[in-house]
Design an enzyme around this catalytic site. Structure first.
Site, PDB file in Angstrom:
ATOM      1  N   ASP A   1      11.743   1.753  17.740  1.00  0.00           N
ATOM      2  CA  ASP A   1      11.198   0.390  17.641  1.00  0.00           C
ATOM      3  C   ASP A   1      12.328  -0.645  17.599  1.00  0.00           C
ATOM      4  OD1 ASP A   1       9.156  -1.457  17.640  1.00  0.00           O
ATOM      5  OD2 ASP A   1       8.889  -1.434  15.466  1.00  0.00           O
TER       6      ASP A   1
ATOM      7  N   LEU B   1       9.013 -11.679   1.039  1.00  0.00           N
ATOM      8  CA  LEU B   1       9.764 -11.882   2.280  1.00  0.00           C
ATOM      9  C   LEU B   1       8.852 -11.825   3.493  1.00  0.00           C
ATOM     10  CD1 LEU B   1      13.035  -9.780   1.738  1.00  0.00           C
ATOM     11  CD2 LEU B   1      12.828 -12.268   1.816  1.00  0.00           C
TER      12      LEU B   1
ATOM     13  N   GLY C   1       0.199  -7.230   6.481  1.00  0.00           N
ATOM     14  CA  GLY C   1      -1.174  -7.221   6.978  1.00  0.00           C
ATOM     15  C   GLY C   1      -2.120  -6.334   6.202  1.00  0.00           C
ATOM     16  N   GLY C   2      -2.119  -6.430   4.883  1.00  0.00           N
ATOM     17  CA  GLY C   2      -3.054  -5.683   4.066  1.00  0.00           C
ATOM     18  C   GLY C   2      -2.544  -4.348   3.583  1.00  0.00           C
ATOM     19  N   PHE C   3      -1.474  -3.832   4.208  1.00  0.00           N
ATOM     20  CA  PHE C   3      -0.908  -2.558   3.778  1.00  0.00           C
ATOM     21  C   PHE C   3       0.177  -2.754   2.718  1.00  0.00           C
ATOM     22  CE2 PHE C   3      -2.997  -1.088   7.554  1.00  0.00           C
ATOM     23  CZ  PHE C   3      -3.341   0.220   7.272  1.00  0.00           C
ATOM     24  N   GLY C   4       0.493  -3.973   2.416  1.00  0.00           N
ATOM     25  CA  GLY C   4       1.518  -4.238   1.425  1.00  0.00           C
ATOM     26  C   GLY C   4       2.374  -5.420   1.829  1.00  0.00           C
TER      27      GLY C   4
ATOM     28  N   LYS D   1       9.964  -2.660  -0.250  1.00  0.00           N
ATOM     29  CA  LYS D   1       8.806  -2.577   0.628  1.00  0.00           C
ATOM     30  C   LYS D   1       7.684  -1.893  -0.136  1.00  0.00           C
ATOM     31  CE  LYS D   1       9.438  -2.000   5.036  1.00  0.00           C
ATOM     32  NZ  LYS D   1       9.798  -1.471   6.381  1.00  0.00           N
TER      33      LYS D   1
ATOM     34  N   THR E   1       6.694  -7.067   1.699  1.00  0.00           N
ATOM     35  CA  THR E   1       8.121  -6.834   1.490  1.00  0.00           C
ATOM     36  C   THR E   1       8.642  -7.954   0.606  1.00  0.00           C
ATOM     37  OG1 THR E   1       8.356  -5.754   3.649  1.00  0.00           O
ATOM     38  CG2 THR E   1      10.361  -6.592   2.613  1.00  0.00           C
TER      39      THR E   1
END
Length: 683
Positions: free
Chosen positions: A165, A42, A46-49, A67, A51
């Protein structure tokens, strides 16, 4: 297809049966935790995983969102902070997921050195994508968005949580009912004394987050309200707060009005200005304060007969006619009918119908010896004394979407959120009689023919199916809509079927032959509710465009458009005497409309969330309404007062219906259950 879980894989989709990814060589995982089947990516974090859209095999392949946290730089500050936020999001979803507009946490686990968070899938799109398609919103639409989201903020703030956020990307409009869901609690913070009084890590989105949050890392309920105001500014103007922040810092909030396409009303201008105050002490401090300023001052309800409120109504009142004049008018009308129709059977049928309507109005008046004027009183005909829960059973594996009662009051038919079938039940025993299988996607609407032998269903698969209720076989399938079929109505003579769809159209079908008679075009958005008057003359349709249209069933153009709802119309239904139309809305109100004039007769306020549907009692004296506040309310149609509130559903009540004898109420809900309520009346 099977999806590779390597967050750096450029082409993660692989054919079924593959053991390793054909692109990157990573070993493929058919089921995460032996339960979740990953379908596709989905979004990329950015490199952290990533979704993923996934299926939950423990819940009949119900869609869910997974996620993934797979940081590249082990032991770094960034990796540590990412893990903290990830765990924080899981914790918040577990605490807050009971709210219907916050995704539910399904699972949280570690596998193959990655963390996974599984949450409820919201079928819809975020407001940023919606804005890109629409370009801008009208002020009344922004007010509706505020009234939809402010109770959600109140819910999380009351539980000590600050989201931190809020922005268009984190607000998803559900495709099925239009309500907004608040997502991404990774930045959320518990409102503790530490957060209140000390600086912390700056988290949020520039332009949307207030000064105290970006500069000092402090977060308050008023901080979320600033973000909500900035979000609404973006939707209203099409101008990104982030871009303004890049150019002007926080100076843009002092001149936000210059970006408007046209001036706002003084009341709404004041609300927006107070939301966007840079100084948090000048800003709204709580969601309740905003709601209070947004909601119009409601007209005072008429006091019960014989009582005086001691206050003046804010609505101009028309002097009531003396009762003797009303009675004389009825007698004159009767004589006129005799002259007009003669003394045949057809005259009597016409007279009886009009007499019923007349008497239902006369029942609401009595002579006052003091004033000689008509005043409103309680209907004398067997008022409801009590309502008790008689039966309660799990009907579907997920939400009960629709429930209808057969004309003989002995059978219930229902459809569910994650199922493509219809279940038929014995109302008295709650035993499942049989299941109708044939649709390929969710069934949104069902209707039973007046003869009780035919059932009609409409589905997300864009088709309508006509079923033999005796054999369970499909008689025929009707195709013609280009999007989901969401509403159905059958004429009293059983010859005409009407369908409403997310393609914005209404189609009229010959139910006997299955032939399309005509297509009605008039609504500008999804058509979600339909009703046909019991005399077979009028058709009412409710839409996401916030209007109700009244049609003559055999004409191509609407006879009248009813305007007055500030949000989506969720259901419409005619009174037994066909003089009144009831409608419900996501603005939390129920409105009664005069069919002849199109004017609002009365507005009921009492539910605290979206009113999903409404039903008249067979005698036309009471109204039952269902809501996302998990209650069913029974209203006295004369006084507008709530006479009973039925509590028992653990989630949104999606459907409510009376049996033909008025002695039973049937309801279905997002708690997967159908409930049977028995009505006792005073003799």
């Amino acid at each position: 297809m099977i999806c590779c879980l390597n967050p750096d894989c450029p082409n993660p989709l692989n054919p079924k049966g593959k053991k390793s990814c054909q692109t990157c060589g990573t070993t493929l995982v058919p089921l995460l935790r032996n339960r979740f089947r990953v379908i596709r990516v989905l979004s990329d974090e950015g490199g952290f995983g990533r979704t993923y859209l996934s299926e939950d095999t423990d819940k009949l392949n119900e869609l869910c969102v997974i996620k993934q946290l797979a940081p590249k730089f082990q032991g770094t500050w960034s990796q540590k902070k990412a893990m903290e936020l990830f765990a924080e999001e899981a914790k918040r979803l577990q605490e807050l997921g009971e709210h219907p507009q916050i995704p539910t946490l399904i699972a949280y686990f570690e596998q193959d050195n990655c963390l996974y968070l599984v949450q409820q899938f919201i079928n819809g799109q975020n407001l940023l994508k919606e804005l890109q398609q629409r370009k801008a919103y009208k002020p009344n639409e922004i007010q509706a968005i505020l009234l939809d989201l402010l109770p959600v903020l109140k819910f999380i703030h009351d539980r000590g949580v600050i989201h931190r956020d809020i922005k268009p990307e984190n607000l998803i409009r559900c495709r099925y009912d239009g309500r907004l869901s608040l997502i991404d609690f990774g930045s959320s913070k518990q409102l503790t004394e530490k957060v209140k009084n000390k600086s912390g890590t700056s988290i949020g989105s520039h332009g949307y987050s207030p000064l105290e949050q970006i500069r000092d890392g402090k977060a308050f309920p008023s901080s979320d309200l600033f973000s909500l105001g900035a979000t609404c500014f973006h939707l209203l103007t099409g101008v990104s707060p982030f871009q303004l922040w890049m150019e002007h810092g926080y100076g843009w909030v002092n001149n936000w009005r210059q970006y408007l396409r046209s001036p706002l009303t003084p009341e709404f201008d004041g609300v927006m200005n107070k939301l966007l105050q840079k100084d948090l002490n000048q800003r709204y401090q709580a969601a309740d304060e905003v709601i209070k300023d947004l909601l119009p001052k409601q007209p005072l309800a008429l006091p019960p007969a014989g009582q005086s409120s001691g206050k003046l109504s804010s609505v101009p009142q028309t002097k009531a006619l003396p009762f003797r004049y009303v009675l004389l008018k009825g007698l004159v009308l009767t004589c006129a009918l005799i002259l007009l129709f003669g003394f045949s059977d057809s005259w009597y049928q016409q007279y009886h119908r009009i007499q019923t309507s007349l008497l239902s109005r006369l029942k609401q008046t009595k002579h006052s010896s003091d004033t000689g004027e008509a005043v409103f009183i309680q209907p004398p005909n067997h008022p409801i004394e009590s309502i008790s829960l008689a039966n309660n059973f799990k009907a579907h594996s997920k939400y009960v979407v629709s429930v209808v009662v057969s004309p003989d009051g002995q059978t219930i038919a229902s459809s569910g959120e994650s199922e493509s079938n219809i279940k038929v039940w014995n109302l008295n025993t709650a035993q499942e009689l049989f299941t109708l299988n044939g649709h390929t996607q969710k069934v949104n609407a069902i209707a039973i023919h007046p003869n009780g032998k035919i059932l009609v269903s409409g589905s997300d698969d864009k088709t309508i199916k006509i079923w033999n209720l005796t054999t369970g076989e499909i008689i025929r399938t009707l195709e013609g809509h280009s999007d989901s079929v969401q509403a159905l109505a059958i004429s009293p003579n059983g010859k005409i079927l009407v369908s409403g769809s997310d393609d914005n159209t209404i189609k009229i079908w010959n139910l006997t032959t299955g032939k399309l008679i005509r297509t009605l075009i008039g609504h500008k958005f999804w058509v979600r509710s339909l009703a046909i008057s019991s005399d077979g003359i009028h058709l009412a349709s409710g839409s996401f465009d916030k209007t109700i249209k009244l049609w003559k069933l055999y004409q191509n153009e609407p006879a009248r458009t009813l305007i007055g709802n500030t949000n989506t119309v969720t259901s419409v239904t005619f009174s037994p005497d066909n003089t009144t139309l009831a409608s419900t809305s996501r603005d939390r109100t129920i409105k009664l409309w005069d069919v002849a004039s199109g004017e609002v007769i009365r507005t009921f306020n009492g539910h605290t969330n979206t009113v999903t549907c409404v039903a008249f009692s067979p005698d036309g004296t009471t109204l039952a309404s269902a809501s996302r506040d998990r209650t069913i309310k029974i209203w006295d149609l004369t006084t507008g007062a709530v006479i009973h509130t039925l509590e028992g559903h653990e989630n949104t009540v999606t459907s409510v219906a009376f049996t033909p004898d008025g002695q039973t109420i049937v309801s279905g809900g997002e708690d997967n259950t159908i409930k049977i309520w028995r009505v006792s009346t005073k003799n």
